[in-house]
Enzyme design. Sequence first.
Site, PDB file in Angstrom:
ATOM      1  N   GLU A  45     -28.668  -9.495 -28.145  1.00 14.76           N
ATOM      2  CA  GLU A  45     -29.722  -9.059 -29.060  1.00 14.76           C
ATOM      3  C   GLU A  45     -30.003  -7.576 -28.963  1.00 14.76           C
ATOM      4  O   GLU A  45     -30.241  -6.921 -29.963  1.00 14.76           O
ATOM      5  CB  GLU A  45     -31.053  -9.748 -28.704  1.00 14.76           C
ATOM      6  CG  GLU A  45     -31.148 -11.193 -28.985  1.00 14.76           C
ATOM      7  CD  GLU A  45     -32.559 -11.696 -28.699  1.00 14.76           C
ATOM      8  OE1 GLU A  45     -33.265 -11.990 -29.660  1.00 14.76           O
ATOM      9  OE2 GLU A  45     -32.952 -11.791 -27.527  1.00 14.76           O
TER      10      GLU A  45
ATOM     11  N   ASN B  88     -44.067 -14.501 -48.284  1.00 14.19           N
ATOM     12  CA  ASN B  88     -43.230 -14.852 -47.130  1.00 14.19           C
ATOM     13  C   ASN B  88     -42.822 -16.310 -47.306  1.00 14.19           C
ATOM     14  O   ASN B  88     -43.685 -17.164 -47.522  1.00 14.19           O
ATOM     15  CB  ASN B  88     -44.026 -14.666 -45.821  1.00 14.19           C
ATOM     16  CG  ASN B  88     -43.266 -15.204 -44.620  1.00 14.19           C
ATOM     17  OD1 ASN B  88     -42.036 -15.185 -44.600  1.00 14.19           O
ATOM     18  ND2 ASN B  88     -43.988 -15.679 -43.634  1.00 14.19           N
TER      19      ASN B  88
ATOM     20  N   TRP C  18     -37.827  -9.121 -44.324  1.00  7.73           N
ATOM     21  CA  TRP C  18     -36.578  -9.551 -43.673  1.00  7.73           C
ATOM     22  C   TRP C  18     -35.808 -10.266 -44.777  1.00  7.73           C
ATOM     23  O   TRP C  18     -36.176 -11.372 -45.178  1.00  7.73           O
ATOM     24  CB  TRP C  18     -36.890 -10.486 -42.508  1.00  7.73           C
ATOM     25  CG  TRP C  18     -35.680 -10.863 -41.709  1.00  7.73           C
ATOM     26  CD1 TRP C  18     -35.142 -10.173 -40.665  1.00  7.73           C
ATOM     27  CD2 TRP C  18     -34.857 -12.033 -41.877  1.00  7.73           C
ATOM     28  NE1 TRP C  18     -34.035 -10.837 -40.180  1.00  7.73           N
ATOM     29  CE2 TRP C  18     -33.833 -11.981 -40.905  1.00  7.73           C
ATOM     30  CE3 TRP C  18     -34.870 -13.120 -42.756  1.00  7.73           C
ATOM     31  CZ2 TRP C  18     -32.852 -12.963 -40.787  1.00  7.73           C
ATOM     32  CZ3 TRP C  18     -33.895 -14.094 -42.643  1.00  7.73           C
ATOM     33  CH2 TRP C  18     -32.894 -14.008 -41.655  1.00  7.73           C
TER      34      TRP C  18
ATOM     35  N   GLU D 214     -29.528 -17.292 -21.070  1.00  7.07           N
ATOM     36  CA  GLU D 214     -30.624 -16.429 -21.494  1.00  7.07           C
ATOM     37  C   GLU D 214     -30.253 -14.951 -21.327  1.00  7.07           C
ATOM     38  O   GLU D 214     -30.525 -14.131 -22.205  1.00  7.07           O
ATOM     39  CB  GLU D 214     -31.900 -16.783 -20.712  1.00  7.07           C
ATOM     40  CG  GLU D 214     -33.089 -15.872 -20.948  1.00  7.07           C
ATOM     41  CD  GLU D 214     -33.481 -15.697 -22.411  1.00  7.07           C
ATOM     42  OE1 GLU D 214     -33.046 -16.483 -23.274  1.00  7.07           O
ATOM     43  OE2 GLU D 214     -34.220 -14.730 -22.702  1.00  7.07           O
TER      44      GLU D 214
HETATM   45  O1  M6R Z   1     -41.158 -18.136 -31.323  1.00 11.33           O
HETATM   46  P1  M6R Z   1     -40.105 -19.030 -30.727  1.00 11.33           P
HETATM   47  O2  M6R Z   1     -40.161 -19.073 -29.244  1.00 11.33           O
HETATM   48  O3  M6R Z   1     -40.103 -20.403 -31.306  1.00 11.33           O
HETATM   49  O4  M6R Z   1     -38.750 -18.333 -31.128  1.00 11.33           O
HETATM   50  C1  M6R Z   1     -37.515 -18.924 -30.833  1.00 11.33           C
HETATM   51  C2  M6R Z   1     -36.392 -17.925 -31.011  1.00 11.33           C
HETATM   52  O5  M6R Z   1     -36.337 -17.474 -32.321  1.00 11.33           O
HETATM   53  C3  M6R Z   1     -36.562 -16.719 -30.072  1.00 11.33           C
HETATM   54  O6  M6R Z   1     -36.665 -17.110 -28.734  1.00 11.33           O
HETATM   55  C4  M6R Z   1     -35.386 -15.763 -30.228  1.00 11.33           C
HETATM   56  O7  M6R Z   1     -34.223 -16.337 -29.729  1.00 11.33           O
HETATM   57  C5  M6R Z   1     -35.697 -14.427 -29.558  1.00 11.33           C
HETATM   58  N1  M6R Z   1     -35.212 -13.358 -30.361  1.00 11.33           N
HETATM   59  C6  M6R Z   1     -35.126 -14.325 -28.193  1.00 11.33           C
HETATM   60  O8  M6R Z   1     -35.297 -13.094 -27.596  1.00 11.33           O
END
Ligand code: M6R
Length: 575
Positions: free
Chosen positions: A460, A91, A65, A453
């Site tokens: 996304e 990474n 990434w 949400e």
């Molecule tokens: O692994 P985490 O729950 O800490 O991740 C947080 C966000 O990066 C994650 O929820 C992100 O917004 C997702 N792509 C949502 O679908």
Amino acid sequence: MCGIVGIVSEKAFSSRTLLERLKRLEYRGYDSYGVFDGREVRKRIGGIRVEGRGRSTAGIAHTRWATHGGVSERNAHPHLSCDGRIAIVHNGIIENYEEIKKDLVRKGHSFASETDSEVIAHLLEDLLRRRSIEEALPALIRALAGTFAVLIMIKGRDKIYAIKRDSPLVLGTADGRTILASDIYAFSDWTNRAAFFDNDEIAVVGPDGHRFFDRNGKRIRKPLRTFRWEEERTGKRRAKHYMLKEILEEPSVVRRLLFSLGHDQKPAFHKLLRLIRRSRKVIFASCGTSYHATLLGAYYLHQVGMEVQTLIASEFRHFAKVDRDTLIVAVSQSGETMDVIDALKYAQANGGRIVSIVNVPHSTIQRMSELSLNILAGPEICVASTKAFVNQAALLLKLAQAFGFKVNCDNLPDRIQTLFKARAKIKAIAERIARSKDAYIIGRGLTYPIAREIALKIKETSYIHAEGMMGGELKHGTIALIESGTPVVSLINNNDADIISNTKEVEARGAKIFILTNHPTLGGSEDTVHIKTGNDGKFGILAAVAGQLIAYYAADALGRPIDKPRNLAKSVTVK
Ligand code: M6R
């Protein structure tokens, strides 16, 4: 972000095996990838193709990434030293790479990529001129600033050397093989035994096993731990995408969580209640979808008179006042989100106590916490989080229930299952929304976090611009954007007169209204999804599930790469 994997085995394995393991980490980054099998480096742009020629007893691989340097073969990992003998995958972010690079260029090194990572291979080459590898690795750790999980191979040796600081790295063992990886999903179908690296640790892995060292090169003992990571069924099976598969798993993962909270996780759950009761202040810290779950949790707790704060982790240090009486509840699917880790470090430095709610067992956030609960959603492969959100919200609903919120949580799995019967109608609504470039989702109270949400899910997965809003806030500006036909999804809990007025206000300006409601007589037949549930807070979770399906079907109608949307990664391990 970025996935790394390395295998050392008693018996030779093919590059295909290494790529299969890497493929399991593809959700961590998917713009390019590469492997080194001890002899040659192979790199490609795009998604991982599991194919292989050649066999070896050690190899490393990387899925990227991009951070420093665009998406190109030369920026893909592995990177080589000048003499081509050392190969590394990394990474993280090397913050002092420019300084190191300048120094090495003065010494005659030339660089092939624009990445920060390449300096690691060159610096190690330089250090090895005067030192053994055992001395060079601690020196390498000391010289690097920033975050890193690095796997290193030296041509002609069937060994992998590993170093780590702040980026995740785990080691698993299975049937004569040792596997190093960014997360346990790389090998959770091979073994449930793993060692979890702490900061500034070194591992040397050979066919005869592995040894851990501290930053000074002193041998340390690190026992393998057993982890629980239940996979529903591997692969997408009948579902077209992981996203749909994971949504459809929600009834069973909620059931598993509810059972666990009443059985094996009961003591931890009660300890969390005690810690909350004893703290003067409770602050949730999280990002993205997990933040929306905490917003919903804060709403539930507010209903029983509890004042909790929830902050987006990347802004935590700017808005949170933390002291010894503050309890920070980190909520994270991956348990590796760097913004959350950073917030927790800040909180720890100010005397706060840390607890967490995570999905991935033994993740960094779990290990930073004095108490941690598992949401038990199992591996979530689609980058957009769905079943993890539902289990985070269900756990927070149980928490509110323990503080007096009146709700029947036991029938939540059945309610979700019943909602699935409306999939055809939800799909038809999604296909209409998919024709627009913008969409607005509005809610109030219980449904405000859900509006946000759903908007995030739509953005996304379908790339449609979507805003999730407080219904009351529309008239303070955003209503200017409503045109004839603009889709507005209104989340109406129990005949709430205020959100109904807000819905009418946009309808009067030409918006095309879609309604998700638990009120049996509201809305029209085609444009309304009636969700069967009472006024006990579960409507929030159920509306989110309906919204996940809207996002999924809209993205599918537009032919988007649903499980791996552009520019995203599942685990966001950079700030
Ligand atoms: O692994 P985490 O729950 O800490 O991740 C947080 C966000 O990066 C994650 O929820 C992100 O917004 C997702 N792509 C949502 O679908």
